[in-house]
Design a protein around this motif. Structure first.
Motif, short mmCIF file in Angstrom:
data_model
loop_
_atom_site.label_atom_id
_atom_site.label_comp_id
_atom_site.label_asym_id
_atom_site.label_seq_id
_atom_site.Cartn_x
_atom_site.Cartn_y
_atom_site.Cartn_z
N LEU A 143 2.79 3.59 -7.52
CA LEU A 143 1.91 2.55 -7.32
C LEU A 143 0.36 3.46 -7.39
O LEU A 143 0.28 4.18 -6.19
CB LEU A 143 2.16 1.74 -5.93
CG LEU A 143 1.12 0.66 -5.73
CD1 LEU A 143 0.83 -0.29 -6.68
CD2 LEU A 143 1.35 0.02 -4.26
N VAL A 144 -0.34 3.19 -8.26
CA VAL A 144 -1.72 4.04 -8.16
C VAL A 144 -2.99 3.02 -7.67
O VAL A 144 -3.15 2.11 -8.10
CB VAL A 144 -1.97 4.43 -9.41
CG1 VAL A 144 -2.99 5.57 -9.45
CG2 VAL A 144 -0.68 5.30 -9.94
N THR A 145 -3.66 3.60 -6.83
CA THR A 145 -4.84 2.85 -6.50
C THR A 145 -6.03 3.87 -6.84
O THR A 145 -5.94 5.15 -6.81
CB THR A 145 -5.01 2.49 -4.88
OG1 THR A 145 -6.32 2.03 -4.69
CG2 THR A 145 -4.74 3.79 -3.93
N ILE A 146 -7.15 3.19 -6.92
CA ILE A 146 -8.43 4.08 -7.37
C ILE A 146 -9.30 4.09 -6.20
O ILE A 146 -9.66 3.10 -5.62
CB ILE A 146 -9.29 3.50 -8.62
CG1 ILE A 146 -8.34 3.46 -9.93
CG2 ILE A 146 -10.55 4.23 -8.89
CD1 ILE A 146 -9.02 3.04 -11.12
N ASN A 199 -11.17 1.88 -0.13
CA ASN A 199 -10.05 1.09 -1.07
C ASN A 199 -10.86 0.02 -2.03
O ASN A 199 -11.10 -1.08 -1.04
CB ASN A 199 -9.16 0.48 -0.01
CG ASN A 199 -7.89 -0.41 -0.76
OD1 ASN A 199 -7.90 -0.48 -2.01
ND2 ASN A 199 -7.42 -1.27 0.13
N ALA A 200 -10.93 0.01 -3.18
CA ALA A 200 -11.65 -1.08 -3.99
C ALA A 200 -10.40 -2.14 -4.47
O ALA A 200 -10.96 -2.99 -4.98
CB ALA A 200 -12.25 -0.41 -5.12
N GLY A 201 -9.31 -2.05 -3.82
CA GLY A 201 -8.50 -3.00 -4.26
C GLY A 201 -7.95 -2.84 -5.45
O GLY A 201 -7.30 -3.97 -6.31
N MET A 202 -8.01 -1.74 -6.28
CA MET A 202 -7.66 -1.83 -7.62
C MET A 202 -6.30 -0.80 -7.79
O MET A 202 -6.43 0.23 -7.14
CB MET A 202 -8.72 -0.77 -8.35
CG MET A 202 -10.17 -1.24 -8.49
SD MET A 202 -11.04 -0.06 -9.18
CE MET A 202 -12.84 -0.92 -8.88
N PHE A 203 -5.42 -1.76 -8.27
CA PHE A 203 -3.92 -1.29 -8.08
C PHE A 203 -3.46 -1.06 -9.73
O PHE A 203 -3.66 -2.14 -10.51
CB PHE A 203 -2.93 -1.98 -7.43
CG PHE A 203 -3.33 -1.94 -6.09
CD1 PHE A 203 -2.88 -0.91 -5.03
CD2 PHE A 203 -3.83 -3.14 -5.30
CE1 PHE A 203 -3.00 -0.76 -3.73
CE2 PHE A 203 -4.28 -3.02 -4.01
CZ PHE A 203 -4.05 -2.00 -3.17
N VAL A 204 -2.93 0.12 -10.00
CA VAL A 204 -2.34 0.18 -11.48
C VAL A 204 -1.01 0.57 -11.27
O VAL A 204 -0.68 1.74 -10.46
CB VAL A 204 -3.43 1.42 -12.09
CG1 VAL A 204 -2.58 1.48 -13.60
CG2 VAL A 204 -4.61 1.08 -12.09
#
Lengths: 359, 359
Positions: A143-146, A199-204
């Protein structure tokens, strides 16, 4: 790293939230993401689509409230009919992004990335480069976050704490934990360590990985999402059973604790444009008076801040520093950047007075 | 002293001046005197008429620009048709008041008093008592001015310097001189002497005395006014020959130098409402936020000053001290009480830009 189209990668765009602190521009019936808040001639939603298009072409899924479905389709012309999913009611981000994950799993998507419809990212190329790195890590099951590089000790954003580098992915770092919005002094400590990012709430993530992580916490939730994806007719029946919970709490925090989250550093400016203070900071510098809209309507003498002439009327502002003036056809806001958060009190008062036409 | 109707006394009301510093409420096409600036439900012109009516009944003569004649008649219903005189063009106060004097001399009026259409006087009874004393002195042949007791060292008003008491008229004093608007330090010196009063431009005099005083300075001017009064058809021809000069310079100052002016003390509040700062001071105190108009339209949180909601829209003001917000259907002003004078710069800029619809 230049990012071209990424085969098998889908973008999910949750388009929700009223943006109460951007009243009177933003209303519950016409939320923030539908508005051109940066003077580009395009709404935040349109800019989000344009930012993602080089990576995904038409592989885009927007999840929005039923009340906004028509407006979203009106702005995102040229998309396939099944590119917009309407939520029967607002049930927070886990339900919205989880439903998208279930639909994309059903369609056989390899990797998805979730990016809010109402964020501002001026450097789209740097954004896409980070997303491409995140997709590469997500293909390995993470689970990747930017994580956005903080430019000041904000108390308005959550943070992600970075741990060790990830083998095989040069810029990726393990995530030790997600932390909630801190006080400014705590945020200052975070920045001093060099280990924290916004944490910009961007999940990849692979859709299946996301749903399986959810299933570890709440098997029924994940099962209901997968049922809806397989039998769309059951959406109205099952939707109201889904818990109201943010994806951070439902999946990201427990997954980080289990050592299953990594972060990619985002070397680009980012803002969630929470209020007119942040919008003014985004569009101008301290000395300026930014005109968001038709500048021929603004008569500014010895003033700084932001003026939004959106009613067609002339707006004259004289001798006020850091002022916020937002002029719309049925409501006017006059405040300062420092007090811009308090506009939500006005919205609450108008609701109490039954002026739902204005909120 | 209670003042009842005064036989033989006529009121003259010059209704002119654009009130540029009260933009966007006041416009050249809709000047200050036509507006309800005090929240009474009546315009300043209507309030002026109502204040004078107990003294003069229907013996009222309003002198206004041809462009405003219909609006004036519309507000002053019930007056005889010859109660409104339209000037073909603006030629300053001597021509306006002099024409009224000539008309009233022709009608056989004994005494006239000239009172601007756009001043605010909350205590009408005290005003009328002073006027009655002024009329008594005017019957003896004096040019009488009402001198307002200064409440602060204003640099916005002219002053009148009082001399010896006048025999036979208990409150009247000789006028030594009229002085132009002073600097604040000079005004402070004036107040310290106790001999100076504000010149509110209220002149009470026999029409023949006024015209004869004018004739001493400019015989042609006075003769042309008397010709117009006798032959109204010659107004268009003769009007443009009249000098543009204020009554203070044309008559009051030379008459004072000749020892022919007296002043009656006015023990009442008075303001010429020159700008939104003075209007705010008139309507509220420092801590207040005054709402001039429908208060249900104003949402004020932690602000002071004056808010004028005149477009029907909701006006929200948060966290600004001494602010001025004036909301009209086609223009909006946001400034501070301290900078309120600078609104005339906006009006000048709009004129330069050809926006005559807004000025």
């Amino acid at each position: 790293m230049v990012a071209d189209e990424i085969p098998g990668f889908w973008a999910v765009v949750p388009a929700g939230g009223a943006g109460t602190r951007l009243w009177p521009l933003s209303r519950s019936g016409s939320p923030k993401f539908l508005h051109d808040l940066t003077g580009t001639g395009h709404s935040l939603l349109e800019q989000t689509r344009d930012r993602l298009a080089p990576l995904v072409a038409e592989r885009l899924l927007v999840v929005t409230g039923a009340a906004h479905e028509d407006a979203v389709r009106g702005q995102l012309t040229g998309l396939p009919g099944d590119a917009v999913v309407a939520e029967p009611s607002a049930r927070d981000s886990m339900a919205a992004i989880g439903l998208a994950a279930a639909i994309l799993e059903h369609r056989g998507a390899e990797v998805m990335g979730s990016f809010a419809a109402d964020h501002v990212i001026p450097d789209a190329a740097a954004f896409r480069a980070a997303v491409a790195e995140a997709v590469a890590a997500a293909r390995d099951g993470w689970l990747v976050t930017i994580g956005i590089e903080p430019t000041f000790p904000s108390s308005a954003f959550g943070y992600v704490r970075q741990g060790d580098p990830l083998a095989g992915h040069p810029t990726a770092r393990q995530v030790v934990e997600f932390v909630e919005k801190p006080s400014v002094p705590v945020a200052e400590e975070y920045l001093a360590t060099g280990s924290y990012r916004w944490n910009a709430g961007m999940f990849v993530v692979r859709p299946t990985v996301l749903l399986d992580l959810l299933a570890e916490q709440d098997p029924t939730f994940a099962a209901n999402l997968r049922t809806i994806a397989a039998e769309p007719g059951r959406l109205p029946e099952l939707w109201d059973r889904l818990p109201r919970i943010a994806i951070d709490h439902a999946v990201a925090e427990p997954a980080a604790a289990a050592g299953r989250v990594v972060t990619i550093p985002g070397a680009f400016g980012w803002d969630d444009v929470g209020d007119f203070d942040s919008l003014a900071g985004l569009l101008g510098d301290e000395e300026d008076c930014t005109i968001l809209g038709d500048s021929s309507l603004a008569q500014v003498i010895g003033a700084s801040g932001i003026v939004v002439p959106r009613s067609g009327r002339v707006v004259a502002v004289i001798g006020l520093d850091d002022v916020v003036v937002v002029d719309t056809p049925d409501a006017l806001l006059v405040t300062t950047r420092a007090r811009a958060q308090e506009v939500k009190k006005v919205v609450a008062a108008l609701k109490d007075q039954g002026r739902h036409d204005l909120t």
